[in-house]
Write a protein that holds these residues in place. Structure first.
Motif, short mmCIF file in Angstrom:
data_model
loop_
_atom_site.label_atom_id
_atom_site.label_comp_id
_atom_site.label_asym_id
_atom_site.label_seq_id
_atom_site.Cartn_x
_atom_site.Cartn_y
_atom_site.Cartn_z
N HIS A 1 0.81 -1.22 0.00
CA HIS A 1 0.00 0.00 0.00
C HIS A 1 0.85 1.27 0.00
CE1 HIS A 1 -3.03 -2.96 1.42
NE2 HIS A 1 -3.85 -2.20 0.73
N GLN A 2 2.16 1.10 -0.16
CA GLN A 2 3.04 2.27 -0.23
C GLN A 2 3.95 2.21 -1.45
OE1 GLN A 2 5.12 2.39 3.54
NE2 GLN A 2 3.30 3.03 4.69
N ILE A 3 3.44 1.64 -2.54
CA ILE A 3 4.23 1.51 -3.77
C ILE A 3 4.45 2.89 -4.38
CG2 ILE A 3 4.24 0.56 -6.12
CD1 ILE A 3 2.56 -1.76 -5.07
N THR A 4 5.71 3.18 -4.70
CA THR A 4 6.04 4.47 -5.31
C THR A 4 5.30 4.63 -6.63
OG1 THR A 4 8.24 4.33 -4.32
CG2 THR A 4 7.94 5.93 -6.09
N ASN A 5 4.63 5.78 -6.79
CA ASN A 5 3.84 6.08 -7.99
C ASN A 5 2.67 5.12 -8.19
OD1 ASN A 5 5.63 8.21 -8.66
ND2 ASN A 5 7.00 6.77 -9.70
N GLY A 6 2.41 4.29 -7.17
CA GLY A 6 1.23 3.44 -7.21
C GLY A 6 1.35 2.17 -8.02
N THR A 7 2.45 1.95 -8.73
CA THR A 7 2.59 0.72 -9.52
C THR A 7 4.06 0.36 -9.67
OG1 THR A 7 1.99 -0.37 -11.61
CG2 THR A 7 2.70 1.93 -11.75
N THR A 8 4.34 -0.94 -9.76
CA THR A 8 5.71 -1.41 -9.92
C THR A 8 5.70 -2.77 -10.63
OG1 THR A 8 7.79 -1.85 -8.76
CG2 THR A 8 5.80 -2.65 -7.72
N LEU A 9 6.83 -3.11 -11.24
CA LEU A 9 7.01 -4.42 -11.86
C LEU A 9 8.00 -5.22 -11.02
CD1 LEU A 9 7.29 -3.60 -15.69
CD2 LEU A 9 5.24 -4.08 -14.33
N THR B 1 -0.12 -3.12 -8.69
CA THR B 1 -0.67 -1.76 -8.72
C THR B 1 -1.59 -1.52 -7.53
OG1 THR B 1 -0.57 -1.65 -11.14
CG2 THR B 1 -2.04 -0.10 -10.04
N ASP B 2 -1.36 -0.41 -6.82
CA ASP B 2 -2.23 -0.02 -5.71
C ASP B 2 -3.50 0.58 -6.31
OD1 ASP B 2 -3.43 0.85 -3.43
OD2 ASP B 2 -1.72 1.99 -2.67
N LEU B 3 -4.61 -0.12 -6.16
CA LEU B 3 -5.88 0.32 -6.74
C LEU B 3 -6.63 1.28 -5.81
CD1 LEU B 3 -7.07 -3.12 -8.17
CD2 LEU B 3 -5.88 -1.28 -9.37
N LYS C 1 -7.42 -1.88 -2.00
CA LYS C 1 -7.20 -2.96 -2.95
C LYS C 1 -5.85 -2.84 -3.66
CE LYS C 1 -11.93 -4.36 -4.14
NZ LYS C 1 -12.86 -4.62 -5.28
N VAL C 2 -5.23 -3.99 -3.89
CA VAL C 2 -3.98 -4.05 -4.65
C VAL C 2 -4.17 -5.10 -5.74
CG1 VAL C 2 -1.50 -4.54 -4.60
CG2 VAL C 2 -2.60 -3.42 -2.64
N GLY C 3 -3.87 -4.73 -6.99
CA GLY C 3 -4.07 -5.63 -8.12
C GLY C 3 -2.78 -6.27 -8.59
N PHE C 4 -2.89 -7.49 -9.12
CA PHE C 4 -1.75 -8.23 -9.67
C PHE C 4 -2.10 -8.72 -11.07
CE2 PHE C 4 -1.45 -8.56 -5.11
CZ PHE C 4 -0.10 -8.50 -4.83
N GLY C 5 -1.10 -8.69 -11.97
CA GLY C 5 -1.31 -9.20 -13.31
C GLY C 5 0.01 -9.37 -14.02
N SER C 6 -0.02 -9.98 -15.18
CA SER C 6 1.21 -10.14 -15.97
C SER C 6 1.70 -8.77 -16.42
CB SER C 6 0.92 -11.02 -17.19
OG SER C 6 2.01 -11.00 -18.08
N LYS D 1 -4.31 -7.69 -18.10
CA LYS D 1 -5.18 -7.08 -17.11
C LYS D 1 -4.78 -7.47 -15.70
CE LYS D 1 -9.21 -7.13 -20.21
NZ LYS D 1 -10.62 -7.60 -20.39
N LEU D 2 -5.21 -6.65 -14.75
CA LEU D 2 -4.98 -6.95 -13.34
C LEU D 2 -6.14 -7.82 -12.86
CD1 LEU D 2 -3.86 -3.40 -12.13
CD2 LEU D 2 -2.40 -5.37 -12.63
N ASP D 3 -6.06 -9.11 -13.16
CA ASP D 3 -7.18 -10.02 -12.87
C ASP D 3 -7.17 -10.57 -11.46
OD1 ASP D 3 -8.28 -9.80 -15.42
OD2 ASP D 3 -6.94 -11.35 -16.22
N SER D 4 -6.14 -10.26 -10.68
CA SER D 4 -6.05 -10.80 -9.32
C SER D 4 -5.87 -9.68 -8.32
CB SER D 4 -4.87 -11.78 -9.24
OG SER D 4 -4.79 -12.37 -7.96
N THR D 5 -6.35 -9.89 -7.10
CA THR D 5 -6.20 -8.87 -6.06
C THR D 5 -5.67 -9.49 -4.77
OG1 THR D 5 -8.52 -9.18 -5.40
CG2 THR D 5 -8.04 -7.40 -6.95
N TYR D 6 -5.07 -8.64 -3.97
CA TYR D 6 -4.52 -9.04 -2.67
C TYR D 6 -5.68 -9.42 -1.74
CZ TYR D 6 -2.54 -8.20 2.03
OH TYR D 6 -2.16 -8.29 3.35
N THR D 7 -5.62 -10.64 -1.17
CA THR D 7 -6.69 -11.12 -0.28
C THR D 7 -6.33 -10.97 1.19
OG1 THR D 7 -7.33 -12.73 -1.96
CG2 THR D 7 -8.18 -13.07 0.25
N LYS D 8 -5.17 -11.55 1.56
CA LYS D 8 -4.76 -11.47 2.96
C LYS D 8 -3.30 -11.85 3.11
CE LYS D 8 -6.18 -16.21 4.16
NZ LYS D 8 -7.00 -17.05 5.04
#
Length: 419
Positions: free
Chosen positions: A100-108, A129-131, A135-140, A146-153
């Protein structure tokens, strides 16, 4: 005044002497705490990725529950499942705070899949990507993904060593589920023959095992091929005296129905089942390691792994320096007890004066008691090794040299304080 100044130093040394250093993490133990990750955990072991994770100093595992994982893995061969899992292993540390503290909201982030050499461009990287809104999204990281997955726990963190977090859906990179299994293009007999194991190659071909090996390889197979000299060694039984069924069992005993890269063999505990196994404890062997040397023990003989012929998920082939002889076929009969020596006539001995009667024996100690300070009072090795709660999946040990050094310094400072 000098004594007062030494007191903080004394306290510091005492705290250091009680400290231990975290030496390793164990992803298998971490995930075993929750049965909902059993499939993910099982395939980490089957693919050898668990050993890879445990050797890394900084890593994040994006874990999937059984429902999400089975939907993606399906009936794919082990090589494809390994690529999929590798894309969920980040070579960086991410916990709830960092996500939740990713610089510029997104990183690879680079993954283990990127290190295989088969991922081109950013296919082996993950977009995080911090949505916002929690919410935080994950994708290729491949373009257009697309960011088809999200952080659950959060599952487990050992800062800044390993982080295990659950995500809602698998990350699918372009083409990752369509790669053909490497075993489809592998000529097993040709590889074995080229490695100096022509006799073994001829035996599996003449006994109809090539097709069995080839079909098993898609889901995981490890072959231990004795070299030609091994069949000429003293003590190797004459195969012509065996029945066809016994020869087949002997050849099947040289293969395990799982992918075992050398790293997995070195960490194997307990027995390894083979293609010949027909029940618990039947036609299996154990493994021992001494440095870089790996030895297989059958209960009748042992054989050292001489060379790696092939290591390509899901197939491993090794050459070994002895024929593996299962105890079910070649158990050694117990040696006969030595015959008793003939009794000789006793020689006359001089008469001795009668010795005084011995003192009455002291009564036995009460059962279950031991003198104070006896080894029975010390904690058992199992108790010292056991861990619980938040320490699951962490291997902890104290450095002996460090402990002795700090203890000596503590004694010196105590002496100075008391003098």
């Amino acid at each position: 005044m000098a004594k007062a100044n030494l007191l903080p130093v004394l306290l510091l040394l005492l705290s250091l002497s009680a400290a231990v250093s975290v030496s390793a993490h164990n992803i298998t133990d971490i995930l075993a705490a929750d049965p909902d990750y059993s499939q993910f955990n099982d395939f980490l072991s089957q693919t050898g990725l668990a050993d890879e994770i445990n050797t890394r100093q900084t890593i994040t595992v994006l874990v999937l529950n059984n429902a999400a994982f089975s939907a993606a893995a399906g009936s794919h061969p082990l090589s494809v499942v390994k690529n999929l899992l590798s894309l969920h292993i980040l070579l960086d540390y991410f916990d709830n705070t960092k996500l939740h503290q990713i610089t510029n909201g997104t990183t690879l982030s680079t993954t283990l899949y990127q290190t295989t050499g088969t991922a081109h461009g950013n296919v082996g990287s993950v977009n995080i990507t911090d949505l916002k809104g929690g919410k935080v999204g994950f994708g290729s990281a491949a373009p257009g993904s697309k960011l088809d997955s999200t952080y659950t726990k959060s599952v487990k963190q050992i800062p800044y060593n390993i982080s295990v977090i659950e995500i809602s859906a698998p990350i699918i990179a372009p083409g990752i589920l369509t790669a053909p299994p490497p075993s489809a293009d592998v000529n097993i007999t040709a590889l074995i023959e080229k490695a100096g194991c022509k006799t073994f190659a001829n035996l599996i071909a003449s006994n109809g095992l090539v097709k069995t090996f080839q079909s098993t390889a898609d889901k995981g197979l490890t072959i231990f091929a004795p070299n030609d000299e091994a069949f000429k060694a003293k003590g190797v039984p004459d195969l012509k005296k065996l029945t066809n069924a016994e020869v087949v069992s002997l050849l099947q005993y040289h293969a395990a129905a799982k992918y075992l890269p050398i790293g997995s063999l070195k960490t194997t505990k307990g027995s390894v089942a083979t293609l010949a196994s027909n029940g618990a404890g039947k036609f299996d062997f154990t493994v021992s390691v001494a440095g870089d040397s790996v030895t297989l023990h059958t209960g009748v003989d042992s054989s050292r792994i001489a060379d790696t012929v092939l290591d390509s998920t899901p197939l491993s082939i090794y050459s070994v320096d002895s024929v593996l002889l299962p105890s079910e076929l070649f158990a050694k009969s117990p040696s006969p007890a030595p015959a008793p020596e003939p009794a000789s006539a006793p020689s006359p001995s001089p008469r001795l004066a009668p010795s005084p009667s011995p003192l009455p024996a002291s009564p036995p100690a009460p059962a279950g008691e031991a003198p104070g300070g006896a080894p029975a009072d010390a904690p058992s090795a199992a108790a010292e090794r056991s861990t619980s709660g938040k320490s699951d999946g962490v291997h902890v040990k104290a450095s002996a040299v460090f402990t002795v050094t700090v203890t000596a310094l503590s004694a010196f400072v105590i002496s100075a304080v008391l003098s």
